[in-house]
Design an enzyme around this catalytic site. Structure first.
Site, PDB file in Angstrom:
ATOM      1  N   GLY A   1     -23.966  20.407 -10.476  1.00  0.00           N
ATOM      2  CA  GLY A   1     -23.176  19.550  -9.614  1.00  0.00           C
ATOM      3  C   GLY A   1     -23.976  18.356  -9.134  1.00  0.00           C
ATOM      4  O   GLY A   1     -24.662  17.693  -9.929  1.00  0.00           O
TER       5      GLY A   1
ATOM      6  N   ARG B   1      30.160  28.363 -12.687  1.00  0.00           N
ATOM      7  CA  ARG B   1      30.626  27.439 -13.709  1.00  0.00           C
ATOM      8  C   ARG B   1      29.507  26.574 -14.286  1.00  0.00           C
ATOM      9  O   ARG B   1      29.600  26.091 -15.421  1.00  0.00           O
ATOM     10  CB  ARG B   1      31.708  26.549 -13.098  1.00  0.00           C
ATOM     11  CG  ARG B   1      32.236  25.480 -13.994  1.00  0.00           C
ATOM     12  CD  ARG B   1      33.543  24.859 -13.509  1.00  0.00           C
ATOM     13  NE  ARG B   1      33.661  24.669 -12.083  1.00  0.00           N
ATOM     14  CZ  ARG B   1      33.708  23.474 -11.476  1.00  0.00           C
ATOM     15  NH1 ARG B   1      33.594  22.368 -12.178  1.00  0.00           N
ATOM     16  NH2 ARG B   1      33.872  23.407 -10.175  1.00  0.00           N
TER      17      ARG B   1
ATOM     18  N   TYR C   1     -27.531  19.044 -19.074  1.00  0.00           N
ATOM     19  CA  TYR C   1     -26.986  19.572 -17.834  1.00  0.00           C
ATOM     20  C   TYR C   1     -26.836  21.094 -17.912  1.00  0.00           C
ATOM     21  O   TYR C   1     -26.290  21.638 -18.873  1.00  0.00           O
ATOM     22  CB  TYR C   1     -25.606  18.942 -17.557  1.00  0.00           C
ATOM     23  CG  TYR C   1     -24.912  19.530 -16.358  1.00  0.00           C
ATOM     24  CD1 TYR C   1     -25.329  19.238 -15.066  1.00  0.00           C
ATOM     25  CD2 TYR C   1     -23.837  20.403 -16.519  1.00  0.00           C
ATOM     26  CE1 TYR C   1     -24.703  19.769 -13.969  1.00  0.00           C
ATOM     27  CE2 TYR C   1     -23.189  20.952 -15.421  1.00  0.00           C
ATOM     28  CZ  TYR C   1     -23.637  20.634 -14.149  1.00  0.00           C
ATOM     29  OH  TYR C   1     -23.016  21.176 -13.058  1.00  0.00           O
TER      30      TYR C   1
ATOM     31  N   ASN D   1     -17.812  27.879 -16.048  1.00  0.00           N
ATOM     32  CA  ASN D   1     -17.366  26.500 -16.175  1.00  0.00           C
ATOM     33  C   ASN D   1     -16.160  26.438 -17.107  1.00  0.00           C
ATOM     34  O   ASN D   1     -16.306  26.285 -18.308  1.00  0.00           O
ATOM     35  CB  ASN D   1     -18.518  25.660 -16.742  1.00  0.00           C
ATOM     36  CG  ASN D   1     -18.516  24.244 -16.218  1.00  0.00           C
ATOM     37  OD1 ASN D   1     -17.818  23.941 -15.263  1.00  0.00           O
ATOM     38  ND2 ASN D   1     -19.299  23.387 -16.837  1.00  0.00           N
TER      39      ASN D   1
ATOM     40  N   HIS E   1     -22.334  31.554  -6.572  1.00  0.00           N
ATOM     41  CA  HIS E   1     -20.926  31.155  -6.608  1.00  0.00           C
ATOM     42  C   HIS E   1     -19.962  32.343  -6.517  1.00  0.00           C
ATOM     43  O   HIS E   1     -18.743  32.134  -6.478  1.00  0.00           O
ATOM     44  CB  HIS E   1     -20.645  30.348  -7.875  1.00  0.00           C
ATOM     45  CG  HIS E   1     -21.139  28.937  -7.790  1.00  0.00           C
ATOM     46  ND1 HIS E   1     -22.478  28.616  -7.708  1.00  0.00           N
ATOM     47  CD2 HIS E   1     -20.463  27.748  -7.749  1.00  0.00           C
ATOM     48  CE1 HIS E   1     -22.614  27.304  -7.626  1.00  0.00           C
ATOM     49  NE2 HIS E   1     -21.409  26.751  -7.649  1.00  0.00           N
TER      50      HIS E   1
END
Length: 517
Positions: free
Chosen positions: A69, A303, A62, A204, A92
């Site tokens: 994708g 408190r 890949y 990535n 991108h």
């Protein structure tokens, strides 16, 4: 001054054999410590690169010889592999919105460098060397806040980083936004060599959300330290009793965070003559009146500080542990294993760890801000505190207004934090043709958490100025604890006591910067 007690270490090298510590990260990002790369890191990266180059022959991997994708089913011809990586980066680089601040981008670059220095990404050594130079020279890529969905990592934001590494896009350098090519030419820098999968390896991963998250973590530590200081000063102003932060009371609750906050309060207030002992005040047997002049118990915002800030402290610490692990992890896909002579496909780019921690952090810091806002309201409301003029007004009542206007800002900003604290972790929207069918939204979570943190510094700055005014009104300058006095003096150098009305926004900003430094 508030001290984060960060361990100062010499940050001269990144090694794949050990973790980059949070303290080292702080020194590099906040104190501009220079970074060097050990020779064995480059050897490891080179070995991984050469292995992947040879292993990829006649195999389907890949992002090396496939599309990306949902288009991973398409084979990429050998002659197109090189261009494929450039296409991925350029396509991108599609972010919008505000620019991420340089400190966040630098943190993202350091995180990416740590990730790929492990030798599991198959990148060329030029990537390591150029990232180091950009970090050391304070050259930060133009990266936009909008774009990442936090699975397949910070694809869009990291594409803008990768765009700069190939010599394109824009950078911020010496405060100016300029073309990368021009700055590289001036600085004698060369773009990376794209050989096998440098494009995919760079975009990535979870490095942007992690980098922003680490900046958030350090801001959160500062806010917590200041919140403890402010709470202690508040207790002094009202001459509170000391048992609510005592060892005995807090030890019966087994939460470590609560007990640590109580311990910090004891340390802060140990030399304060303003704090009262209950046994001297209410256990003496001398209180015979029907309505007691002294409060039997303080309001919750005074408190219950250990119980409120204790879980905030523990949340911040947990966030730090997760971020340190992610900083030193490999968030790439696929993973190159020289040891196994194999390439593994999976989802280490998924940002769920960071997304969940950022949601938890902004909830905790919003709670801290709510505590500050309530303590501020106690100072402002004379019917509640019964010792101060309305709005700690040092001028003429009715004619002057003191901190009245600033309280509106604190309340408004706290309300914004409450809205921003809605979870991103459970807000997945499938995209990428449903290939990314469940995503982390980690980048959005980190960006929104950062907004909450910056808002919180503004609220605490307003409270800080108000406390200084209250100390002057009561003439407690020489009676507060030494730790309160040291900060009071610094704040008064920034904003002297005032009775006449004037615009407060410049001094609020200056005190905010003081708290953040």
């Amino acid at each position: 001054m508030v001290n984060l007690k960060l361990e100062r270490e010499t940050c001269k090298m990144i090694s794949v054999d050990r973790k980059l510590t949070l303290s080292q990260f702080y020194e590099i990002i906040f104190n501009k410590q220079e970074l060097e790369i050990e020779p064995d890191v480059l050897d490891t990266v080179e070995e991984s690169h050469l292995f992947l180059r040879d292993f990829a022959q006649n195999k389907i991997i890949y992002g090396v010889n496939t599309g990306f994708g949902p288009m991973a089913q398409y084979r990429i011809r050998d002659e197109d592999r090189h261009q494929l990586q450039y296409n991925l980066i350029r396509s991108h680089a599609a972010g919008t919105g505000d620019l991420l601040p340089p400190i966040q981008v630098k943190a993202a670059m350091l995180t990416r460098l740590c990730n790929i220095s492990k030798g599991k990404s198959g990148v060329h050594t030029s990537v390591i060397n150029l990232l180091k130079e950009l970090i050391n020279r304070e050259i930060t890529p133009v990266i936009f806040a909008h774009g990442g969905v936090g699975a397949s990592g910070d694809l869009v934001q990291l594409a803008h980083l990768a765009l700069v590494l190939i010599g394109e896009g824009e950078v911020l350098f010496h405060g100016a936004r300029r073309p990368t090519a021009d700055v590289f030419a001036e600085q004698g820098l060369k773009p990376i060599e794209v050989v096998v999968r440098e494009g995919l390896s760079l975009i990535n991963g979870t490095s942007v959300m992690t980098g922003i998250g680490l900046v958030n973590y350090f801001y959160a530590k500062k806010l917590l330290a200041w919140s403890v200081w402010l709470s202690c000063a508040m207790n002094e102003i009202v001459k509170a009793h000391d048992d609510h932060y005592s060892i005995t009371l807090n030890a019966v609750k087994l939460h470590r965070g609560q007990n640590e906050i109580a311990g910090r309060m004891r340390m802060h207030l140990e030399d304060s003559p303003l704090i009262k002992k209950r046994e001297d005040d209410l256990y003496s047997g001398n209180n015979q009146e029907e309505i007691f002049k002294d409060k039997v118990q303080e309001y919750y915002s005074l408190r219950c500080v250990p119980q409120i800030l204790g879980p905030v402290l523990e949340t911040i610490e947990q966030v730090g542990r997760v971020l340190e692990d992610e900083l030193n992890s490999v968030s790439d896909n696929p993973i190159i294993s020289v040891e196994d002579k194999n390439v593994y496909h999976g989802g280490n780019f998924h940002g769920d760890y960071i997304s969940l921690e950022m949601d938890k952090l902004k909830l905790a810091i919003t709670r801290l801000t709510m505590l500050s806002e309530r303590q501020l309201n106690y100072l402002m409301n004379t019917k509640i505190n019964e010792i101060l003029p309305p709005f700690v007004n040092m001028g003429k009542l009715g004619f002057n207004f003191g901190m009245q206007g600033a309280q509106f800002t604190a309340t408004s900003t706290t309300a914004e934090n409450q809205t921003l604290s809605t979870s991103m972790y459970v807000h997945s929207i499938p995209n990428n043709n449903d290939n990314q069918d469940i995503v982390s939204m980690g980048t959005n979570a980190a960006v929104l958490a950062n907004k909450v943190l910056l808002n919180s510094f503004e609220v605490l700055a307003i409270q800080m100025i108000s406390i200084a005014q209250a100390v002057d009104i009561l003439s407690y300058q020489n009676f507060v604890s030494s730790k309160t006095k040291a900060v009071y003096d610094e704040v008064r150098r920034i904003v002297p006591a005032f009775s006449d009305d004037r615009p407060l926004y410049p001094v609020i900003q200056k005190v905010k910067e003081f708290l953040m430094r």
